[in-house]
Scaffold this motif. Structure first.
Motif, PDB file in Angstrom:
ATOM      1  N   TRP A 184       0.833  -1.206   0.000  1.00  0.00           N
ATOM      2  CA  TRP A 184       0.000   0.000   0.000  1.00  0.00           C
ATOM      3  C   TRP A 184       0.870   1.259   0.000  1.00  0.00           C
ATOM      4  CZ3 TRP A 184      -5.271   0.161   2.822  1.00  0.00           C
ATOM      5  CH2 TRP A 184      -6.054  -0.946   2.440  1.00  0.00           C
ATOM      6  N   SER A 185       2.166   1.064   0.025  1.00  0.00           N
ATOM      7  CA  SER A 185       3.107   2.193   0.019  1.00  0.00           C
ATOM      8  C   SER A 185       4.245   1.855  -0.926  1.00  0.00           C
ATOM      9  CB  SER A 185       3.656   2.450   1.425  1.00  0.00           C
ATOM     10  OG  SER A 185       4.425   1.327   1.855  1.00  0.00           O
ATOM     11  N   ARG A 219       0.032   6.144  -3.889  1.00  0.00           N
ATOM     12  CA  ARG A 219       0.202   5.685  -2.508  1.00  0.00           C
ATOM     13  C   ARG A 219       1.359   6.433  -1.857  1.00  0.00           C
ATOM     14  NH1 ARG A 219       1.502  -0.292  -4.953  1.00  0.00           N
ATOM     15  NH2 ARG A 219       3.676   0.009  -5.500  1.00  0.00           N
ATOM     16  N   ASP A 252       4.913   0.107   5.603  1.00  0.00           N
ATOM     17  CA  ASP A 252       3.772  -0.407   4.853  1.00  0.00           C
ATOM     18  C   ASP A 252       2.686  -0.912   5.806  1.00  0.00           C
ATOM     19  OD1 ASP A 252       2.911  -0.936   2.002  1.00  0.00           O
ATOM     20  OD2 ASP A 252       2.553  -2.913   2.881  1.00  0.00           O
ATOM     21  N   LYS A 295      -1.115   0.522   5.884  1.00  0.00           N
ATOM     22  CA  LYS A 295      -2.287  -0.353   5.773  1.00  0.00           C
ATOM     23  C   LYS A 295      -3.232  -0.170   6.965  1.00  0.00           C
ATOM     24  CE  LYS A 295      -0.303  -3.901   2.800  1.00  0.00           C
ATOM     25  NZ  LYS A 295       0.464  -5.159   2.728  1.00  0.00           N
ATOM     26  N   GLU A 337      -9.624   3.001   2.662  1.00  0.00           N
ATOM     27  CA  GLU A 337      -9.748   2.399   1.326  1.00  0.00           C
ATOM     28  C   GLU A 337     -10.001   3.465   0.262  1.00  0.00           C
ATOM     29  OE1 GLU A 337      -9.398  -0.501  -1.342  1.00  0.00           O
ATOM     30  OE2 GLU A 337      -9.323  -0.977   0.807  1.00  0.00           O
ATOM     31  N   ARG A 385      -7.109   5.425  -1.418  1.00  0.00           N
ATOM     32  CA  ARG A 385      -6.213   4.737  -2.354  1.00  0.00           C
ATOM     33  C   ARG A 385      -6.521   5.106  -3.801  1.00  0.00           C
ATOM     34  NH1 ARG A 385      -5.845  -1.447  -1.366  1.00  0.00           N
ATOM     35  NH2 ARG A 385      -3.883  -1.112  -2.480  1.00  0.00           N
TER      36      ARG A 385
END
Length: 567
Positions: A350-351, A377, A440, A444, A449, A452
């Motif tokens: 996510w990163s 991200r 990360d 998260k 959500e 993103r």
């Protein structure tokens, strides 16, 4: 890249009728004002006519009285003072402003900017040693120092006092300086918290003007430098920042200082400058000096009062900027390739956290932003900065507290600093992988959500017929635009392209039509995705802003396309 259109709340029926009538504006314009918290005629008057009289009393800032007393004592005793500033736009413009202003009052004055590569961000031991060698007894730091407790203690051991003017988030421990000016201090009651480092320096000079009877008009001459820092540091254009930026832009457009005029000349600017054009023309060129060579070159230019000298220095900085662009493009390509070749990074993370030892430290922040344009991200780019350690530059996505996530992983870092949207850090190279996993995990746990997906915040749905010359004239008076007072974004539906062209193989140029009303429109980088469908006559919806196009001395209205959704 898919984008989500998020619509701002709208007033209830009749809620803006009175404001619309009092201001003699359209319903759409009254709604734009309502969305910005402007509900009354008086509030609108303050918004459309910012006044320097509305700036807060600088003595509301914690330690301002101590700072003024210490500077006054130094001036009265003819002490040698060093003006110390960071190497970015905020830091260099702050040094040029404070040094340039005080130099007219006090001869015993020096300035110093650290080297990005040998000293790193913030106050350095090397800079303090230089001050000692020069016989300095007072250092005024600008845009840095709030996390330099050890360096301030070192200076004190050498008999050097410190006044800190900073705007970054303080740590748990404040430096034991004579004065720590930072509106983000928990014990500071100053009403406006979003000043730049330059802005805090401006408040110090304002307090000195009050105390010592100096002419305020002399300080107003530096509002253009203050504005450049506000634009380039991407701070909210609200409150005091909006007032300072408004008058700084006025000065830049009416009577620019020799140095900024030289930068605009080498950049080939056309038409009236606004916050966006400052961000994309003046800011990068000032930054390029510190990224490629040394920030001192930028300060030398900003202080120049000779046209020939200023042009010579501006052309040198232009070369640095051209070199920076080449490095930026090459390293961005390498970074994107690393992401695509790493299955975990490409599909699961996510990163983005990347390291390559030969990447140029001066452009890793720009590369982080470029990565976010492609993979939306939070992103940190590291490069080797010493025998066994790396320097990193971080950028965030909208609404995500990057600083908080980094702080939660700080056990892996040597040092770090920054704010919600951007940060810098130092790390042992052997800790990068541990940090990557920890960061990360934090992203998260913290990133929603919906964060993103890039969001386009839409102000209003309008018909093209509403975008009259009068509407545009009033809308322009809502500027300066920037964070928390962004340029309005509109959406129109059931559009067709009367003509569609591809420029430079990637840009989209349209004549957009809705019920007989038409506008020229431009969309950068959108041709590969949309040209074929639009050229075929397929109807579409469009998110866009209303802007001016300056070409060969002519100014026309055009729509700047932010996104398209095919019907």
């Amino acid at each position: 890249m898919q984008k989500h259109w998020s619509y701002k709340p709208l007033p209830e029926d009749g809620e803006v009728a009175e404001l619309q009538q009092q201001l003699n504006v359209s319903s759409a314009m009254a709604t734009l004002l309502w969305q910005r918290g402007i509900y009354t005629f008086d509030a609108a008057k303050h918004f459309f006519r910012p006044s320097l009289k509305d700036l807060h009393d600088p003595f509301l800032m914690r330690d301002m009285d101590k700072a003024v007393d210490r500077v006054s004592a130094a001036l009265n005793a003819d002490e040698k003072i060093l003006i110390y500033g960071d190497y970015d736009v905020d830091g260099t413009t702050a040094v040029a402003m404070v040094y340039g202003f005080l130099k007219k009052k006090h001869v015993n004055l020096l300035y110093y900017n650290p080297d990005r590569y040998t000293e790193g961000y913030g106050v350095s031991k090397q800079g303090i040693d230089y001050a000692k060698e020069q016989g300095v007894s007072l250092i005024i730091s600008l845009d840095c120092g709030i996390k330099s407790a050890d360096k301030v203690a070192y200076a004190r051991s050498l008999g050097i006092d410190f006044i800190i003017c900073d705007h970054h988030e303080p740590g748990e421990e404040l430096p034991e300086a004579v004065a720590v000016l930072d509106p983000k201090r928990k014990d500071c009651i100053y009403p406006y918290k979003e000043l730049t480092g330059n802005g805090v320096g401006f408040k110090l000079l304002s307090a000195l003007c009050q105390t010592r009877g100096w002419e305020w008009a002399e300080l107003e001459e530096y509002l253009d430098l203050c504005m450049v820092s506000i634009a380039s540091d991407i701070v909210p254009i609200t409150g005091e920042n909006r007032i300072l930026a408004f008058y700084g832009l006025q000065k830049l457009n009416a009577s620019p200082r020799i140095s900024l005029k030289a930068l605009m000349n080498v950049a080939g600017t056309q038409g009236e400058m606004n916050i966006e054009s400052v961000v994309f023309t003046i800011g990068p060129r000032i930054n390029a000096a510190g990224r490629i060579r040394h920030a001192r070159a930028a300060v030398e230019l900003l202080l120049s009062e000779d046209e020939d000298e200023a042009m010579e220095l501006a052309y040198a900085i232009q070369k640095h900027n051209t070199e920076r662009k080449g490095l930026d493009a090459r390293i961005t390509e390498e970074a994107l390739d690393l992401i695509k070749r790493d299955p975990w990074l490409y599909e699961e993370a996510w990163s983005t956290v990347l390291y390559k030892e030969d990447w140029h430290k001066g452009v890793i922040g720009i590369v982080a932003s470029r990565c976010i344009e492609n993979f939306y991200r939070p992103t940190i780019i590291f490069t080797k900065a010493g025998e066994d350690y790396a320097a990193g530059s971080a950028r965030s996505v909208a609404g995500f507290d990057l600083y908080g996530a980094i702080e939660a992983c700080s056990e892996h870092l040597i040092q770090f600093g920054g704010h919600m949207h951007a940060a810098g850090m130092t790390i042992s190279i052997d800790k990068i992988e541990d940090f990557r996993k920890a960061f990360d995990g934090e992203v998260k746990a913290r990133l929603l959500e919906e964060q993103r997906i890039p969001v386009i915040t839409v102000d209003l749905e309008v018909h093209l017929s509403e975008l009259t010359p009068k509407f545009h004239k009033v809308m322009k008076q809502m500027s300066p635009f920037g964070p928390e007072n962004m340029q309005p974004i509109f959406v129109s539906h059931n559009l067709r392209a009367r003509t569609a062209q591809v420029l430079k193989e990637k840009h989209l140029k349209l004549e957009v039509v809705q019920d007989g009303f038409s506008f020229p429109a431009i969309g950068f980088g959108l041709a590969p995705e949309f040209y074929r469908e639009l050229a075929s006559g397929r109807p579409f919806s469009m998110a866009y802003s209303l802007e001016e196009n300056h070409f060969r001395g002519n100014t026309t209205q055009q729509l700047f396309i932010r996104d398209i959704k095919l019907a």
